[in-house]
Design a protein around this motif. Structure first.
Motif, PDB file in Angstrom:
ATOM      1  N   GLN A 277       0.840  -1.207   0.000  1.00 37.44           N
ATOM      2  CA  GLN A 277       0.000   0.000   0.000  1.00 37.44           C
ATOM      3  C   GLN A 277       0.874   1.256   0.000  1.00 37.44           C
ATOM      4  O   GLN A 277       0.644   2.200   0.749  1.00 37.44           O
ATOM      5  CB  GLN A 277      -0.958   0.008   1.197  1.00 37.44           C
TER       6      GLN A 277
ATOM      7  N   HIS B 138      -1.615   4.935  -1.246  1.00 40.03           N
ATOM      8  CA  HIS B 138      -3.024   4.744  -0.891  1.00 40.03           C
ATOM      9  C   HIS B 138      -3.836   5.727  -1.717  1.00 40.03           C
ATOM     10  O   HIS B 138      -3.492   6.902  -1.814  1.00 40.03           O
ATOM     11  CB  HIS B 138      -3.238   4.987   0.607  1.00 40.03           C
ATOM     12  N   ALA B 139      -4.909   5.246  -2.336  1.00 46.44           N
ATOM     13  CA  ALA B 139      -5.620   6.072  -3.315  1.00 46.44           C
ATOM     14  C   ALA B 139      -7.123   6.080  -3.100  1.00 46.44           C
ATOM     15  O   ALA B 139      -7.682   5.228  -2.395  1.00 46.44           O
ATOM     16  CB  ALA B 139      -5.302   5.586  -4.728  1.00 46.44           C
ATOM     17  N   GLN B 140      -7.747   7.046  -3.724  1.00 46.68           N
ATOM     18  CA  GLN B 140      -9.206   7.130  -3.782  1.00 46.68           C
ATOM     19  C   GLN B 140      -9.577   7.669  -5.155  1.00 46.68           C
ATOM     20  O   GLN B 140      -8.725   8.211  -5.863  1.00 46.68           O
ATOM     21  CB  GLN B 140      -9.746   8.060  -2.690  1.00 46.68           C
TER      22      GLN B 140
ATOM     23  N   TYR C  82     -11.834   3.827 -12.717  1.00 51.24           N
ATOM     24  CA  TYR C  82     -10.867   3.707 -11.621  1.00 51.24           C
ATOM     25  C   TYR C  82      -9.616   4.555 -11.870  1.00 51.24           C
ATOM     26  O   TYR C  82      -8.494   4.051 -11.921  1.00 51.24           O
ATOM     27  CB  TYR C  82     -10.515   2.240 -11.411  1.00 51.24           C
TER      28      TYR C  82
ATOM     29  N   GLY D 283      -7.474   7.430 -10.087  1.00 56.19           N
ATOM     30  CA  GLY D 283      -7.382   7.823  -8.694  1.00 56.19           C
ATOM     31  C   GLY D 283      -6.431   8.963  -8.412  1.00 56.19           C
ATOM     32  O   GLY D 283      -5.736   9.469  -9.294  1.00 56.19           O
TER      33      GLY D 283
ATOM     34  N   THR E 289      -3.873   9.633  -1.591  1.00 59.03           N
ATOM     35  CA  THR E 289      -4.290  10.227  -0.315  1.00 59.03           C
ATOM     36  C   THR E 289      -3.223  10.060   0.765  1.00 59.03           C
ATOM     37  O   THR E 289      -3.188  10.800   1.730  1.00 59.03           O
ATOM     38  CB  THR E 289      -5.600   9.597   0.186  1.00 59.03           C
TER      39      THR E 289
ATOM     40  N   ASP F 116      -6.859   1.098  -2.614  1.00 58.90           N
ATOM     41  CA  ASP F 116      -7.593   1.572  -1.437  1.00 58.90           C
ATOM     42  C   ASP F 116      -7.720   0.456  -0.406  1.00 58.90           C
ATOM     43  O   ASP F 116      -7.171  -0.644  -0.584  1.00 58.90           O
ATOM     44  CB  ASP F 116      -8.967   2.143  -1.835  1.00 58.90           C
ATOM     45  N   ASP F 117      -8.435   0.728   0.689  1.00 61.73           N
ATOM     46  CA  ASP F 117      -8.548  -0.239   1.785  1.00 61.73           C
ATOM     47  C   ASP F 117      -9.274  -1.514   1.374  1.00 61.73           C
ATOM     48  O   ASP F 117      -9.121  -2.556   2.014  1.00 61.73           O
ATOM     49  CB  ASP F 117      -9.287   0.399   2.970  1.00 61.73           C
ATOM     50  N   LYS F 118     -10.070  -1.443   0.320  1.00 62.67           N
ATOM     51  CA  LYS F 118     -10.827  -2.610  -0.127  1.00 62.67           C
ATOM     52  C   LYS F 118     -10.086  -3.414  -1.199  1.00 62.67           C
ATOM     53  O   LYS F 118     -10.619  -4.389  -1.729  1.00 62.67           O
ATOM     54  CB  LYS F 118     -12.199  -2.159  -0.666  1.00 62.67           C
TER      55      LYS F 118
ATOM     56  N   GLN G  52      -9.120  -2.208  -4.148  1.00 64.52           N
ATOM     57  CA  GLN G  52      -9.384  -1.719  -5.500  1.00 64.52           C
ATOM     58  C   GLN G  52      -8.179  -0.932  -6.005  1.00 64.52           C
ATOM     59  O   GLN G  52      -7.669  -0.043  -5.322  1.00 64.52           O
ATOM     60  CB  GLN G  52     -10.629  -0.834  -5.534  1.00 64.52           C
TER      61      GLN G  52
ATOM     62  N   TYR H 204      -6.212   1.709  -8.655  1.00 65.58           N
ATOM     63  CA  TYR H 204      -6.511   2.956  -9.367  1.00 65.58           C
ATOM     64  C   TYR H 204      -5.319   3.349 -10.235  1.00 65.58           C
ATOM     65  O   TYR H 204      -4.159   3.254  -9.810  1.00 65.58           O
ATOM     66  CB  TYR H 204      -6.801   4.094  -8.378  1.00 65.58           C
TER      67      TYR H 204
END
Length: 272
Positions: free
Chosen positions: A105, A108-110, A120, A122, A125, A150-152, A154, A156
């Motif tokens: 990680q 870390h993205a959104q 997707y 991103g 973050t 991301d935390d799930k 996914q 990006y």
């Protein structure tokens, strides 16, 4: 530790001479600055999408990134391009570790767009700087492909300029965009007059005067945004010039350095 984030685009990589990678190894060996590379790979992505027959659609000229497209993006960036850079650094006598933002990680993205209009795509973050520092303590040069997670779980696709700026912000580092031109310049009587120092006000003027045009506009705008968010310095440097990167890091008038302050903006030597 002082850090310099070196961002290279996919189209530039095809032209870079061996001396460019030797310069990066030299910078690390000199001990004052630790290089970290963030790279793109647009041309290869387009080529692989065509070869694999993965269908893509566009919204306002921008490619929509589905998970299927991401598979190809990851193949191109984290596979071919990333490991190619690692090999080049190894050939130059350096030790590099090739990773993507997914690994540990690191990035870390959104979604960049809450409505997911572009799929997707991103934005970063958070950067796992502890992981970068661990690799660096082992004498390695990190080479990062801009895929975030991301935390799930996914993935990006992240614009490489934005990813490089995020890493630079997290480390309070210098940010250096590698180009195939000597810097930002104005052509006068057939000669390229390079601006070796620019500030926000002068950049706005050069855009208005159409001296800075095309793809250079978002690059300098990204530079200003990065400076406003803890990045030490942003520069555009010619990766084709032999030992240009080393000389630039030594403070010599190479490329274009961008700052927020209102300082004198000299022309320097001509490049025909």
């Amino acid at each position: 530790m002082n850090y310099v984030i070196i961002k290279c685009g996919g189209s530039v990589f095809e032209q870079l001479p061996p001396s460019f990678y030797q310069d990066i190894v030299t910078i690390q060996e000199q001990g004052e600055w630790q290089p970290i590379i963030v790279h793109g790979g647009g041309p290869l992505i387009s080529q692989l999408l065509e070869q694999t027959g993965v269908k893509t659609e566009f919204v306002k000229g921008l490619r929509v990134t589905t998970n299927e497209v991401l598979d190809v993006v990851e193949m191109a960036l984290s596979g071919a391009v990333n490991k190619g850079v690692v090999r080049e650094l190894s050939n130059a006598g350096g030790k590099a570790i090739g990773v993507s933002g997914v690994d540990g990680q690191l990035l870390h993205a959104q979604p960049i767009d809450e409505e997911m209009t572009l799929g997707y795509v991103g934005q970063v973050t958070e950067v796992n700087t502890g992981l970068l520092k661990e690799w660096i303590q082992q004498g390695l040069i990190p080479v990062i492909s801009p895929i975030g997670i991301d935390d799930k779980g996914q993935r990006y696709n992240i614009n490489a300029d934005m990813a490089a700026a995020a890493v630079a912000q997290a480390l309070g580092a210098k940010l250096c965009f590698i180009s195939d031109i000597p810097g930002i310049y104005q052509e006068i009587d057939g000669e390229k007059q390079v601006f070796h120092q620019l500030n926000e006000q002068k950049i706005a003027q050069l855009i208005a005067d159409e001296v800075i045009i095309g793809g250079m506009i978002p690059k300098v705008q990204s530079a200003i945004e990065a400076l406003q968010q803890n990045v030490l310095e942003v520069s555009i440097v010619d990766g084709m010039a032999k030992h240009g990167l080393v000389e630039f890091m030594q403070g010599k008038p190479i490329g274009t350095r961008i700052s927020l302050t209102h300082q004198e903006v000299p022309y320097v030597e001509s490049n025909k």
